[in-house]
Scaffold this motif. Structure first.
Motif, PDB file in Angstrom:
ATOM      1  N   MET A   1       0.836  -1.171   0.000  1.00  0.00           N
ATOM      2  CA  MET A   1       0.000   0.000   0.000  1.00  0.00           C
ATOM      3  C   MET A   1       0.882   1.236   0.000  1.00  0.00           C
ATOM      4  SD  MET A   1      -2.601   1.456   2.867  1.00  0.00           S
ATOM      5  CE  MET A   1      -1.289   1.949   3.924  1.00  0.00           C
ATOM      6  N   ASP A   2       0.507   2.214  -0.758  1.00  0.00           N
ATOM      7  CA  ASP A   2       1.196   3.494  -0.786  1.00  0.00           C
ATOM      8  C   ASP A   2       0.208   4.582  -0.407  1.00  0.00           C
ATOM      9  OD1 ASP A   2       3.750   2.608  -1.703  1.00  0.00           O
ATOM     10  OD2 ASP A   2       2.854   2.298  -3.670  1.00  0.00           O
ATOM     11  N   MET A   3       0.664   5.518   0.415  1.00  0.00           N
ATOM     12  CA  MET A   3      -0.185   6.628   0.831  1.00  0.00           C
ATOM     13  C   MET A   3       0.687   7.873   0.927  1.00  0.00           C
ATOM     14  SD  MET A   3      -2.670   7.012   4.239  1.00  0.00           S
ATOM     15  CE  MET A   3      -2.122   5.475   4.827  1.00  0.00           C
ATOM     16  N   THR A   4       0.163   8.989   0.443  1.00  0.00           N
ATOM     17  CA  THR A   4       0.842  10.274   0.589  1.00  0.00           C
ATOM     18  C   THR A   4      -0.181  11.282   1.084  1.00  0.00           C
ATOM     19  OG1 THR A   4       0.358  10.968  -1.668  1.00  0.00           O
ATOM     20  CG2 THR A   4       2.445   9.813  -1.319  1.00  0.00           C
ATOM     21  N   GLY A   5       0.309  12.307   1.712  1.00  0.00           N
ATOM     22  CA  GLY A   5      -0.601  13.331   2.181  1.00  0.00           C
ATOM     23  C   GLY A   5       0.151  14.513   2.751  1.00  0.00           C
ATOM     24  N   GLN A   6      -0.607  15.525   3.087  1.00  0.00           N
ATOM     25  CA  GLN A   6      -0.038  16.707   3.715  1.00  0.00           C
ATOM     26  C   GLN A   6      -1.080  17.313   4.627  1.00  0.00           C
ATOM     27  OE1 GLN A   6       0.825  18.848   0.077  1.00  0.00           O
ATOM     28  NE2 GLN A   6      -0.657  20.412   0.640  1.00  0.00           N
ATOM     29  N   ARG A   7      -0.614  17.982   5.651  1.00  0.00           N
ATOM     30  CA  ARG A   7      -1.477  18.658   6.605  1.00  0.00           C
ATOM     31  C   ARG A   7      -0.872  20.001   6.937  1.00  0.00           C
ATOM     32  NH1 ARG A   7      -5.921  15.051   7.785  1.00  0.00           N
ATOM     33  NH2 ARG A   7      -6.425  16.194   9.656  1.00  0.00           N
ATOM     34  N   THR A   8      -1.708  21.021   7.027  1.00  0.00           N
ATOM     35  CA  THR A   8      -1.264  22.323   7.498  1.00  0.00           C
ATOM     36  C   THR A   8      -1.522  22.352   8.994  1.00  0.00           C
ATOM     37  OG1 THR A   8      -1.774  23.347   5.381  1.00  0.00           O
ATOM     38  CG2 THR A   8      -1.548  24.820   7.284  1.00  0.00           C
ATOM     39  N   LEU A 120      -7.781 -10.021   3.527  1.00  0.00           N
ATOM     40  CA  LEU A 120      -8.987  -9.197   3.644  1.00  0.00           C
ATOM     41  C   LEU A 120      -9.270  -8.379   2.395  1.00  0.00           C
ATOM     42  CD1 LEU A 120      -8.570  -7.911   7.294  1.00  0.00           C
ATOM     43  CD2 LEU A 120     -10.103  -9.702   6.467  1.00  0.00           C
ATOM     44  N   GLY A 121      -8.284  -8.170   1.581  1.00  0.00           N
ATOM     45  CA  GLY A 121      -8.484  -7.385   0.372  1.00  0.00           C
ATOM     46  C   GLY A 121      -7.909  -5.991   0.510  1.00  0.00           C
ATOM     47  N   GLN A 122      -7.350  -5.522  -0.583  1.00  0.00           N
ATOM     48  CA  GLN A 122      -6.648  -4.243  -0.586  1.00  0.00           C
ATOM     49  C   GLN A 122      -7.568  -3.065  -0.277  1.00  0.00           C
ATOM     50  OE1 GLN A 122      -3.274  -4.448  -0.877  1.00  0.00           O
ATOM     51  NE2 GLN A 122      -3.354  -2.368  -0.112  1.00  0.00           N
ATOM     52  N   ARG A 123      -8.808  -3.102  -0.758  1.00  0.00           N
ATOM     53  CA  ARG A 123      -9.722  -1.969  -0.517  1.00  0.00           C
ATOM     54  C   ARG A 123     -10.009  -1.805   0.969  1.00  0.00           C
ATOM     55  NH1 ARG A 123     -14.554  -1.681  -4.785  1.00  0.00           N
ATOM     56  NH2 ARG A 123     -15.527  -1.039  -2.850  1.00  0.00           N
ATOM     57  N   LEU A 124     -10.241  -2.912   1.676  1.00  0.00           N
ATOM     58  CA  LEU A 124     -10.500  -2.834   3.110  1.00  0.00           C
ATOM     59  C   LEU A 124      -9.260  -2.346   3.847  1.00  0.00           C
ATOM     60  CD1 LEU A 124     -12.267  -3.277   5.591  1.00  0.00           C
ATOM     61  CD2 LEU A 124     -11.504  -5.656   5.624  1.00  0.00           C
ATOM     62  N   ILE A 125      -8.104  -2.887   3.492  1.00  0.00           N
ATOM     63  CA  ILE A 125      -6.852  -2.485   4.140  1.00  0.00           C
ATOM     64  C   ILE A 125      -6.574  -1.005   3.893  1.00  0.00           C
ATOM     65  CG2 ILE A 125      -4.340  -2.800   4.120  1.00  0.00           C
ATOM     66  CD1 ILE A 125      -4.940  -5.803   3.482  1.00  0.00           C
ATOM     67  N   ASP A 126      -6.729  -0.554   2.652  1.00  0.00           N
ATOM     68  CA  ASP A 126      -6.517   0.865   2.336  1.00  0.00           C
ATOM     69  C   ASP A 126      -7.482   1.759   3.112  1.00  0.00           C
ATOM     70  OD1 ASP A 126      -4.539   0.123   0.574  1.00  0.00           O
ATOM     71  OD2 ASP A 126      -5.688   0.559  -1.242  1.00  0.00           O
ATOM     72  N   GLY A 127      -8.739   1.353   3.194  1.00  0.00           N
ATOM     73  CA  GLY A 127      -9.738   2.137   3.911  1.00  0.00           C
ATOM     74  C   GLY A 127      -9.412   2.255   5.391  1.00  0.00           C
ATOM     75  N   VAL A 128      -9.021   1.145   6.009  1.00  0.00           N
ATOM     76  CA  VAL A 128      -8.656   1.167   7.431  1.00  0.00           C
ATOM     77  C   VAL A 128      -7.422   2.044   7.632  1.00  0.00           C
ATOM     78  CG1 VAL A 128      -7.806  -0.229   9.355  1.00  0.00           C
ATOM     79  CG2 VAL A 128      -9.741  -1.035   7.988  1.00  0.00           C
ATOM     80  N   LYS A 130      -6.364   4.584   5.820  1.00  0.00           N
ATOM     81  CA  LYS A 130      -6.717   6.004   5.658  1.00  0.00           C
ATOM     82  C   LYS A 130      -7.490   6.518   6.865  1.00  0.00           C
ATOM     83  CE  LYS A 130      -6.381   5.969   0.702  1.00  0.00           C
ATOM     84  NZ  LYS A 130      -7.001   5.865  -0.580  1.00  0.00           N
ATOM     85  N   ASN A 131      -8.396   5.694   7.392  1.00  0.00           N
ATOM     86  CA  ASN A 131      -9.138   6.100   8.593  1.00  0.00           C
ATOM     87  C   ASN A 131      -8.199   6.258   9.786  1.00  0.00           C
ATOM     88  OD1 ASN A 131     -11.615   6.202   7.321  1.00  0.00           O
ATOM     89  ND2 ASN A 131     -12.182   4.120   7.905  1.00  0.00           N
ATOM     90  N   MET A 132      -7.231   5.352   9.914  1.00  0.00           N
ATOM     91  CA  MET A 132      -6.274   5.457  11.011  1.00  0.00           C
ATOM     92  C   MET A 132      -5.420   6.711  10.863  1.00  0.00           C
ATOM     93  SD  MET A 132      -5.055   1.530  11.635  1.00  0.00           S
ATOM     94  CE  MET A 132      -3.919   1.992  12.932  1.00  0.00           C
ATOM     95  N   ALA A 133      -5.018   7.035   9.639  1.00  0.00           N
ATOM     96  CA  ALA A 133      -4.224   8.246   9.408  1.00  0.00           C
ATOM     97  C   ALA A 133      -5.044   9.484   9.766  1.00  0.00           C
ATOM     98  CB  ALA A 133      -3.756   8.314   7.953  1.00  0.00           C
ATOM     99  N   GLU A 134      -6.303   9.516   9.359  1.00  0.00           N
ATOM    100  CA  GLU A 134      -7.164  10.660   9.675  1.00  0.00           C
ATOM    101  C   GLU A 134      -7.364  10.780  11.186  1.00  0.00           C
ATOM    102  OE1 GLU A 134      -9.095  14.080   9.066  1.00  0.00           O
ATOM    103  OE2 GLU A 134      -8.061  12.939   7.518  1.00  0.00           O
ATOM    104  N   ASP A 135      -7.586   9.646  11.850  1.00  0.00           N
ATOM    105  CA  ASP A 135      -7.749   9.643  13.302  1.00  0.00           C
ATOM    106  C   ASP A 135      -6.470  10.124  13.982  1.00  0.00           C
ATOM    107  OD1 ASP A 135      -8.946   9.267  15.772  1.00  0.00           O
ATOM    108  OD2 ASP A 135      -8.647   7.089  15.791  1.00  0.00           O
ATOM    109  N   PHE A 136      -5.314   9.662  13.478  1.00  0.00           N
ATOM    110  CA  PHE A 136      -4.037  10.112  14.031  1.00  0.00           C
ATOM    111  C   PHE A 136      -3.930  11.635  13.953  1.00  0.00           C
ATOM    112  CE2 PHE A 136       0.232  11.693  13.289  1.00  0.00           C
ATOM    113  CZ  PHE A 136       0.902  11.231  14.407  1.00  0.00           C
ATOM    114  N   PHE A 137      -4.218  12.207  12.784  1.00  0.00           N
ATOM    115  CA  PHE A 137      -4.048  13.653  12.617  1.00  0.00           C
ATOM    116  C   PHE A 137      -5.044  14.457  13.442  1.00  0.00           C
ATOM    117  CE2 PHE A 137      -1.490  12.561   8.850  1.00  0.00           C
ATOM    118  CZ  PHE A 137      -0.356  13.270   9.207  1.00  0.00           C
ATOM    119  N   LYS A 138      -6.251  13.966  13.605  1.00  0.00           N
ATOM    120  CA  LYS A 138      -7.203  14.662  14.477  1.00  0.00           C
ATOM    121  C   LYS A 138      -6.659  14.707  15.905  1.00  0.00           C
ATOM    122  CE  LYS A 138     -11.440  13.751  11.935  1.00  0.00           C
ATOM    123  NZ  LYS A 138     -12.686  12.991  11.886  1.00  0.00           N
ATOM    124  N   ARG A 139      -6.173  13.576  16.372  1.00  0.00           N
ATOM    125  CA  ARG A 139      -5.621  13.510  17.724  1.00  0.00           C
ATOM    126  C   ARG A 139      -4.349  14.354  17.836  1.00  0.00           C
ATOM    127  NH1 ARG A 139      -6.113   7.227  19.649  1.00  0.00           N
ATOM    128  NH2 ARG A 139      -8.299   6.911  19.113  1.00  0.00           N
TER     129      ARG A 139
END
Length: 189
Positions: A1-8, A120-128, A130-139
């Motif tokens: 899985m590859d993920m990139t992002g940025q946050r201000t 479990l499949g790539q879509r489920l893994i990617d979704g989890v 991304k949700n974990m990354a979003e949860d991390f940044f909120k916290r």
């Protein structure tokens, strides 16, 4: 899985760097994290409970920092074992760029999983992920705000409320902008 992002982030580059290197803050921000503690030179022992679909497991592993350029960037390698659930490993790069107000955090993650979770499949893994990354940044942003509360600007004294050309008081526009900013506003380490 590859993920990139940025946050201000609404803190300085140095403040973001210090927070990203504070094991207590990271433990509080990583979803399911039970342990995040130093275990050697730029190495950390990590334990986190993760649930992906029907698979739940405690993953134990390590994170090793490399290519450190304080307070701008570093790379990290991670490796975790979850028993029969499988394993995860990968690498990530983090870069913090100063802005006129605050800073911008850029990240890339390349990871792979094996074992039961890989089925479990790539879509489920990617979704989890991304949700974990979003949860991390909120916290993380909440922790930053607690540690470095925004400075209040002094309110100028006026005899009558200032009005905009649309007839709405300036303070209403400012409050609306603050609410909009609050609404707008997997680095894991």
């Amino acid at each position: 899985m590859d993920m990139t992002g940025q946050r201000t982030l609404q803190v300085t580059q140095q403040q973001a760097w210090e927070a990203l290197n504070d094991p207590d803050i990271l433990k509080a921000c990583i979803p399911g994290c039970q342990r995040f503690e130093p275990s050697g030179d730029q190495k950390f022992a990590v334990a986190a409970g993760i649930k992906m679909g029907p698979v739940s497991a405690m993953f134990n592993g390590s994170v090793q920092l490399t290519d450190i350029v304080a307070p701008q960037s570093y790379k990290l390698n991670f490796d975790a074992q979850g028993g029969v659930a499988g394993f995860g490993k990968g690498e990530s790069s983090v870069e913090i760029k100063p802005l006129e107000k605050g800073c911008e955090l850029h990240y890339t993650v390349h990871s792979s999983v094996g074992g039961k979770i890989a089925q479990l499949g790539q879509r489920l893994i990617d979704g989890v992920a991304k949700n974990m990354a979003e949860d991390f940044f909120k916290r993380f942003e909440a922790e930053l705000e607690k540690r470095y509360p925004p400075a209040e600007e002094p309110i100028p004294q006026q005899s009558a409320p200032a009005q905009t050309s649309a007839g709405v008081p300036v303070w209403m526009w400012a409050a609306g902008a603050a609410v909009a900013l609050a609404v707008v506003v997997m680095v894991t380490r």
